[in-house]
Design a protein around this motif. Structure first.
Motif, short mmCIF file in Angstrom:
data_model
loop_
_atom_site.label_atom_id
_atom_site.label_comp_id
_atom_site.label_asym_id
_atom_site.label_seq_id
_atom_site.Cartn_x
_atom_site.Cartn_y
_atom_site.Cartn_z
N ASN A 1 0.80 -1.22 0.00
CA ASN A 1 0.00 0.00 0.00
C ASN A 1 0.84 1.28 0.00
O ASN A 1 0.46 2.28 -0.55
N GLY B 1 -3.16 -6.02 21.79
CA GLY B 1 -3.39 -4.65 21.33
C GLY B 1 -4.20 -3.85 22.31
O GLY B 1 -3.91 -2.68 22.57
N ASN B 2 -5.22 -4.44 22.86
CA ASN B 2 -6.07 -3.74 23.82
C ASN B 2 -6.90 -4.77 24.57
O ASN B 2 -7.93 -5.22 24.10
N GLY C 1 0.68 -6.83 20.62
CA GLY C 1 -0.17 -6.51 19.49
C GLY C 1 0.44 -6.66 18.12
O GLY C 1 -0.27 -6.78 17.14
N ARG C 2 1.77 -6.61 18.03
CA ARG C 2 2.41 -6.69 16.72
C ARG C 2 3.45 -7.79 16.68
O ARG C 2 4.18 -7.99 17.66
N ARG D 1 3.56 8.62 9.54
CA ARG D 1 3.52 9.78 8.67
C ARG D 1 2.85 9.44 7.33
O ARG D 1 2.06 10.21 6.80
N THR E 1 0.63 7.14 6.89
CA THR E 1 -0.80 7.02 7.15
C THR E 1 -1.44 8.40 7.15
O THR E 1 -2.53 8.59 6.59
N LEU E 2 -0.75 9.38 7.77
CA LEU E 2 -1.26 10.75 7.79
C LEU E 2 -1.45 11.27 6.37
O LEU E 2 -2.47 11.89 6.05
N MET E 3 -0.44 10.99 5.53
CA MET E 3 -0.53 11.48 4.16
C MET E 3 -1.72 10.85 3.45
O MET E 3 -2.45 11.51 2.72
N GLN E 4 -1.90 9.55 3.69
CA GLN E 4 -3.04 8.89 3.06
C GLN E 4 -4.35 9.50 3.52
O GLN E 4 -5.28 9.69 2.75
N MET E 5 -4.39 9.82 4.84
CA MET E 5 -5.58 10.47 5.38
C MET E 5 -5.83 11.80 4.69
O MET E 5 -6.95 12.16 4.36
N ALA E 6 -4.73 12.54 4.49
CA ALA E 6 -4.85 13.86 3.88
C ALA E 6 -5.42 13.76 2.48
O ALA E 6 -6.29 14.54 2.09
N LYS E 7 -4.92 12.76 1.74
CA LYS E 7 -5.42 12.57 0.38
C LYS E 7 -6.90 12.22 0.41
O LYS E 7 -7.69 12.65 -0.40
N GLN E 8 -7.25 11.38 1.41
CA GLN E 8 -8.63 10.97 1.57
C GLN E 8 -9.52 12.17 1.86
O GLN E 8 -10.69 12.18 1.56
N SER F 1 3.69 16.66 6.75
CA SER F 1 4.10 16.04 5.50
C SER F 1 2.88 15.64 4.67
O SER F 1 2.29 14.61 4.90
N ILE G 1 -0.29 16.96 4.44
CA ILE G 1 -1.57 17.62 4.67
C ILE G 1 -1.35 19.03 5.19
O ILE G 1 -0.41 19.29 5.92
N VAL H 1 -9.20 -2.03 19.03
CA VAL H 1 -7.83 -2.51 19.19
C VAL H 1 -7.01 -1.70 18.19
O VAL H 1 -7.08 -1.93 16.98
N CYS I 1 -3.97 -1.39 17.18
CA CYS I 1 -2.94 -1.85 16.26
C CYS I 1 -3.51 -2.77 15.18
O CYS I 1 -2.79 -3.18 14.29
N ARG J 1 -11.23 4.00 3.03
CA ARG J 1 -10.72 3.81 1.69
C ARG J 1 -10.22 2.39 1.52
O ARG J 1 -10.49 1.71 0.55
#
Lengths: 353, 514
Positions: free
Chosen positions: A13, A221-222, A288-289, A343, A345-352, B21, B23, B354, B356, B399
């Protein structure tokens, strides 16, 4: 390693090349150590050496698989090294002495039965860890630290600190052939490596396609959200510690089979190698990971690194320093990747929008 | 946007642009803060309010733009810088050390010391008590912070900000955890600070609050200022219009459908409190198919605890729960979910998601059992299909369902939690403060979804402390106070006065049986 494709698949992605490289860092590290040693260590690439190294790495990898699940739930299992020792002693004891029944008979088992009994012992010790943690609310670090000492002590008591030598068995008892687990081969590969392949594929499948496997990630994770979603958190935790005990039991079996002897101090400090392999493979200590594929690559990086350094004649003191540095660098890169990922992910959000 | 008299400006943001970066969170925003006034800032989630406040508090630096304070250009390169300039902030998420006393929290990083003798605890406690008394908080400065309820912790946070002798005090949703009485105290304190010439920046989603306390109002939308006015000149309608571009105050009550038979019945649910008394005090009620029951109450009225009892989260509760006339013998959450009850928890971050895991994994988390072959193998195709269905039917803006759930906005995250609950195929849906922490647009969306689900035959119980919400959404209204069910009434017979009166009743009269 087919199981490791999981790590790579996630990167499809993100557009960033650097991020992809960072995600593949464990692979890159693996290739780097292989290329480095094939240039600088004589005979490194010979088949015999490869098989020997994979046997060494296998032991760490088994423990690391169990450890990965435990760490993903947010716990830690310090007792695996001691379980290796105790299970090895039990395997040896079963072959040499059998079990004395109170009615005056002694029962001996064939090697398959020995393997099953040893595995059950490992699972039971894991269950004790699990019960301490889920029922009595002992912190995982402390609970498994306790079983670390108890299991090691029990291993030493079993033979009064002596090695059980020469586990060949006796023909009239039908318990010969114990060397199969450690020294046997199938189509040229050691039996222990085949066992690892089966366990690793099983664990990777489990993490992806079985509800309990998915629950492991959710609990780490939680935990509260997992409980609210109807996940039986205690059951999940019991499972991961029992599975970790099972993996440790297999290692105990393999080691004593390889040496044809059981020594009560076997497996000392192996838990640290297992944690290192899991962390190197991208498992997050906060839970969680983590992926099984990554962990196995991590175990092989550590295994190849130590064997290769030995072949190059590097002193064992330097080996420790290098191993430590590799682990620290791995975690630092991991953190950097998280930050970059966030970061992106943030960019993807911004595009969204 | 009309020009208005700007009064005595203390701080001015000029053409501030902040880009992360990729937005742009703020686009050429201008803001003037006036001395001795409450400067209200509103906007939907993600409109850029927090970014703006973080710039003023020195946490972030603007990409382009200037900050002027009293006619001088200043640079705020760290939170300490901002404190030096007299800027204090009360963040929405509490920033307290739970393991320290209230006094230690108030004086953290600027402890009162006596040279080599170390911290002067006595002086700290005395001074802290003075600040706390001014807030009429009734908190002793020697209490351990984690022992205080959330509302009082918020007051401690405010006391700390006040103690800094701030000239500009930023409050980000300070009332979200306060009871009505505590809000009144807070407003008195704000009025007092205002009289002393402090410039207050007040951020809130509660419009009626803004109208009550604000002097100047600035509306942000998508990083730009879309409205700026004197509060006395405008109404809530104007705010909503500036925030989302249209009058969207619609709780979608047009759907009307027949109610079915009784689905869930609670019989004498009781949960003792560890300090004595009851958190849930002998509550009995029933809800019919397709009915929405709104439970109104203030903080600590026992609404969340009641829901938790129904879900089997507590070990010491007594009483019976019946689904379709059958008593539930399962005591744990897993069993209750299997019998058709689902809960949307109040605290989305701590109990709902959750973080993550991906959006898809969160959605299917509670219902993996439906996609199995041979009892253990998850058929991923089936799971993906169900996730896609949920995303479509709740119109979740995702998305890519494989992204982490934290990449979404609050409203969409809430829909994921709702989707997760719905995928278990419940007969009864419990929603604890379903509109908490989401913006007006997303709220309307969630409410529409609730009405639709009810019309499809789901019995819904939801709790709220918003009067308007309970009046607009419910078929029947129940009021809880101090653990007791004090009133159950049909919506068309309910009046706001009666509900408010009832919500305080639990503290005075004996309980009644509904």
């Amino acid at each position: 390693m087919t199981t490791a494709t999981q790590t790579a698949a996630g990167s499809a992605n993100s557009g960033s090349l650097l991020l992809t490289l960072m995600k593949l860092r464990t692979f890159i590290a693996l290739f780097a150590v292989i290329i480095f040693f094939s240039i600088f260590a004589p005979n490194f690439l010979s088949t015999a050496n490869m098989i020997l190294m994979s046997k060494h790495a296998t032991q760490n990898a088994f423990l690391a698989i169990g450890m990965t699940f435990v760490i993903i739930t947010g716990g830690i299992d310090l007792s695996v090294g001691s379980i290796v020792g105790l299970c090895g002693m039990i395997a040896g004891g079963l072959i040499i002495y059998g079990i004395d029944l109170p009615i005056g008979y002694t029962v001996y088992f064939n090697i398959l039965e020995v393997a099953v009994i040893v595995a059950v012992v490992g699972v039971l010790i894991g269950a004790v860890n699990g019960l301490l943690i889920t029922r009595l609310n002992v912190a995982p670090f402390i609970a498994t630290l306790g079983t670390l000492y108890v299991a090691r002590g029990a291993a030493l008591l079993y033979s009064d600190g002596q090695t059980l030598p020469n586990l060949v068995g006796r023909e009239d008892l039908g318990n010969q052939g114990f060397s199969y687990f450690g020294s046997g081969t199938i189509i040229g590969l050691p039996v222990s490596v085949w066992m690892l392949v089966i366990v690793a594929l099983g664990a990777a499948y489990f993490a992806r396609f079985v509800p309990l496997g998915r629950h492991i990630f959710a609990v780490g994770g939680n935990e509260r959200a997992a409980r609210m979603s109807g996940i039986r958190v205690s059951r999940v935790k019991m499972f991961v510690y029992m599975f970790s005990g099972f993996c440790a039991a297999l290692v105990g079996l393999i080691v004593s089979s390889e040496l044809m002897a059981s020594h009560p101090a076997t497996g000392t400090n192996l838990e640290l190698n297992a944690i290192a392999a899991a962390v190197l493979g991208g498992t997050s200590m906060s839970g969680g990971r983590g992926t099984i594929g990554g962990t196995i690559v991590g175990a092989f990086v550590i295994g190849i690194l130590s064997d290769g350094l030995v072949m190059m004649g590097v002193s064992s003191f330097w080996q420790m320093v290098i191993k430590g540095l590799v682990i620290i660098i791995a975690v630092v890169v991991d953190q950097a990747q998280r930050k970059m990922q966030a970061r992106v992910t943030l960019m993807q959000m911004a595009k969204q929008g | 946007m009309t020009e208005i008299d700007d009064g005595d400006v203390i701080l001015e943001l000029k053409d501030i642009t902040k880009a992360y970066s990729g937005i742009v969170a703020l686009k050429k925003a201008n803001l003037k803060l006036r001395r001795g006034a409450v400067n209200v800032l509103v906007g939907e989630n993600g409109a850029g309010k927090s970014t703006m406040m973080r710039i003023i508090a020195g946490v972030e630096q603007p990409t382009i733009g200037e900050i002027w304070m009293e006619g001088e250009r200043i640079h705020l390169s760290s939170p300490a810088d901002a404190v030096r300039h007299g800027i204090g902030i009360v963040f929405q998420e509490l920033n307290l050390f739970g393991n320290m006393t209230v006094a230690e929290n108030i004086f953290a990083t600027r402890e009162i010391t006596r040279g080599v003798l170390g911290i002067d605890h006595k002086a700290q406690v005395e001074k802290a008590n003075a600040f706390l008394d001014r807030l009429e908080s009734g908190i002793s400065a020697e209490t351990l912070t984690e022992d205080l309820p959330i509302g009082q912790q918020q007051l401690v946070e405010i006391a700390r900000a006040v103690s800094l002798n701030t000239r500009i005090l930023i409050m980000d949703e300070p009332t979200s955890a306060l009871s009505a009485a505590e809000v009144d105290v807070l407003f008195r304190v704000i009025a007092e600070l205002k009289a002393q010439g402090v410039a207050i920046v007040y951020i809130s989603h509660r419009l009626e609050e803004l109208m009550r306390i604000g002097d100047y109002i600035t509306v942000l939308k998508d990083g730009q200022i879309t409205g700026h006015a004197l509060v006395k000149d405008i109404d809530t309608r104007w705010i909503v219009r500036s925030m989302i571009g249209s009058d969207a105050k619609d709780f979608a009550k047009e759907v009307d459908h027949e109610l079915g038979g009784e689905v869930i019945r609670l019989d004498n649910i009781t949960l003792p409190r560890s300090q004595g008394g009851y958190a849930v005090d002998h509550v009995s009620l029933s809800v019919r198919k397709g009915e929405i029951l709104g439970i109104y109450g203030l903080m600590g009225a026992g609404r969340s605890e009641l829901f938790e009892c129904i879900m089997g989260r507590h070990e010491h509760d007594t009483g019976k729960v019946f689904i379709d006339g059958q008593e539930l013998l399962e005591r744990d959450t897993t069993g209750r979910i299997e019998r058709g009850i689902a809960l949307i928890p109040e605290d989305r971050q701590r109990e709902g998601l959750v973080q993550c895991l991906s959006i898809a994994e969160n959605l299917s988390l509670a219902s993996l059992g439906q996609f199995l072959r041979f009892g253990f193998h998850i058929i991923t195709g089936k799971e993906k299909q169900a996730v896609a269905d949920a995303i479509r039917s709740l119109s979740i803006k995702a998305r890519n369902p494989d992204f982490e759930v934290t990449s979404m906005s609050g409203g969409n995250q809430q829909k994921v939690v709702i989707g997760k609950a719905l995928m278990t195929g419940p007969k009864v849906l419990l929603m604890d403060e379903p509109s908490r922490g989401i913006d007006v647009g997303a709220k309307a969306d969630v409410f529409r979804t609730m009405r639709r689900l009810a019309s499809e035959g789901l019995a819904i119980l939801f709790s709220t402390s918003d009067l308007e919400e309970v009046m607009a959404l419910s078929d029947r209204i129940a009021v809880m106070s101090n653990g007791r069910l004090v009133m159950v009434i049909d919506r068309n017979q309910a009046t706001e006065e009666a509900i408010v009166k009832a919500s305080a009743e639990g503290h005075t009269t004996k309980r009644m049986h509904a």
